[in-house]
Motif scaffolding. Structure first.
Motif, PDB file in Angstrom:
ATOM      1  N   LEU A 148       3.369  10.182  -7.352  1.00 16.90           N
ATOM      2  CA  LEU A 148       4.231  10.440  -8.509  1.00 16.90           C
ATOM      3  C   LEU A 148       3.403  10.681  -9.764  1.00 16.90           C
ATOM      4  O   LEU A 148       3.683  11.613 -10.528  1.00 16.90           O
ATOM      5  CB  LEU A 148       5.189   9.262  -8.719  1.00 16.90           C
ATOM      6  N   GLU A 149       2.378   9.882  -9.967  1.00 14.99           N
ATOM      7  CA  GLU A 149       1.511  10.069 -11.129  1.00 14.99           C
ATOM      8  C   GLU A 149       0.784  11.411 -11.063  1.00 14.99           C
ATOM      9  O   GLU A 149       0.621  12.089 -12.073  1.00 14.99           O
ATOM     10  CB  GLU A 149       0.504   8.925 -11.247  1.00 14.99           C
ATOM     11  N   ALA A 150       0.362  11.796  -9.873  1.00 20.01           N
ATOM     12  CA  ALA A 150      -0.309  13.092  -9.711  1.00 20.01           C
ATOM     13  C   ALA A 150       0.658  14.224 -10.030  1.00 20.01           C
ATOM     14  O   ALA A 150       0.283  15.213 -10.660  1.00 20.01           O
ATOM     15  CB  ALA A 150      -0.850  13.236  -8.295  1.00 20.01           C
ATOM     16  N   MET A 151       1.908  14.078  -9.601  1.00 16.38           N
ATOM     17  CA  MET A 151       2.915  15.097  -9.905  1.00 16.38           C
ATOM     18  C   MET A 151       3.160  15.188 -11.409  1.00 16.38           C
ATOM     19  O   MET A 151       3.300  16.281 -11.949  1.00 16.38           O
ATOM     20  CB  MET A 151       4.230  14.783  -9.183  1.00 16.38           C
ATOM     21  N   ILE A 153       0.847  -1.198   0.000  1.00 19.59           N
ATOM     22  CA  ILE A 153       0.000   0.000   0.000  1.00 19.59           C
ATOM     23  C   ILE A 153       0.882   1.248   0.000  1.00 19.59           C
ATOM     24  O   ILE A 153       0.601   2.210  -0.717  1.00 19.59           O
ATOM     25  CB  ILE A 153      -0.970  -0.017   1.201  1.00 19.59           C
ATOM     26  N   ASP A 154       1.957   1.227   0.790  1.00 21.03           N
ATOM     27  CA  ASP A 154       2.874   2.373   0.833  1.00 21.03           C
ATOM     28  C   ASP A 154       3.508   2.626  -0.535  1.00 21.03           C
ATOM     29  O   ASP A 154       3.610   3.771  -0.980  1.00 21.03           O
ATOM     30  CB  ASP A 154       3.970   2.152   1.877  1.00 21.03           C
ATOM     31  N   ILE A 155       3.924   1.563  -1.190  1.00 16.36           N
ATOM     32  CA  ILE A 155       4.538   1.698  -2.523  1.00 16.36           C
ATOM     33  C   ILE A 155       3.519   2.266  -3.506  1.00 16.36           C
ATOM     34  O   ILE A 155       3.814   3.197  -4.267  1.00 16.36           O
ATOM     35  CB  ILE A 155       5.072   0.333  -3.021  1.00 16.36           C
ATOM     36  N   MET A 156       2.321   1.715  -3.487  1.00 13.10           N
ATOM     37  CA  MET A 156       1.287   2.168  -4.419  1.00 13.10           C
ATOM     38  C   MET A 156       0.881   3.611  -4.122  1.00 13.10           C
ATOM     39  O   MET A 156       0.587   4.380  -5.040  1.00 13.10           O
ATOM     40  CB  MET A 156       0.088   1.220  -4.357  1.00 13.10           C
ATOM     41  N   TYR A 157       0.908   4.009  -2.856  1.00 20.25           N
ATOM     42  CA  TYR A 157       0.610   5.392  -2.476  1.00 20.25           C
ATOM     43  C   TYR A 157       1.667   6.330  -3.064  1.00 20.25           C
ATOM     44  O   TYR A 157       1.333   7.355  -3.664  1.00 20.25           O
ATOM     45  CB  TYR A 157       0.561   5.508  -0.955  1.00 20.25           C
TER      46      TYR A 157
END
Length: 152
Positions: A44-47, A35-39
């Motif tokens: 990163l995708e939002a950035m 979950i931490d990795i996916m968060y």
């Protein structure tokens, strides 16, 4: 007797059909770590979406950096992602947790932005009020002891 055979047959078929489609990877990443990795990858995708030039200007690959941060290689992450995705309900719960974290951070950022806007608004108001006043001459008006505005 026929009903008993039908019931046993249905139970047998339902149990035998529920086999795992995807086998558990040899190096299973714990659910919380996943979950931490996916968060982090979601951030990163939002950035990338918000300011693509910022992310493109980085010399290293940010995804590799995130995987390195969690001491996971890309193959291990891909295998674990497929494994967790095979359980739809569990995967949905993971994304719900990520969404909650993102919403919490969004609220924090919004409150910080509001505070910054209020501060900048007060500064702008103070500057605009000060700029409306005419600058004063350093000279004293004929004997009354008061400063005289420059435009007189």
């Amino acid at each position: 007797m026929k009903n008993l055979i039908i019931i046993i047959l249905v139970l047998f078929l339902s149990v035998s059909c529920k086999k795992d489609l995807v086998k558990q990877p040899k190096k299973l990443i714990e659910k919380e770590k996943m979950i931490d990795i996916m968060y982090d990858l979601s951030l990163l995708e939002a950035m990338k979406y918000q300011s693509p030039l910022l992310v493109d200007s980085i010399e290293t690959n940010p995804v590799k950096f995130i995987l390195k941060k969690y001491k996971v290689d890309s193959l291990q992450f891909a295998q674990n992602n497929i494994y967790y995705a095979s359980d739809y309900e569990g995967y949905k719960d993971m994304f719900d947790e990520i969404s909650k974290r993102l919403a919490k951070n969004q609220r924090a950022v919004d409150s910080i932005l509001k505070i910054e806007e209020k501060k900048s608004g007060k500064i702008k108001n103070k500057i605009s009020k000060d700029s409306v006043k005419a600058p004063l001459k350093p000279e004293i008006n004929a004997g009354n002891g008061q400063d005289v505005p420059m435009d007189q």
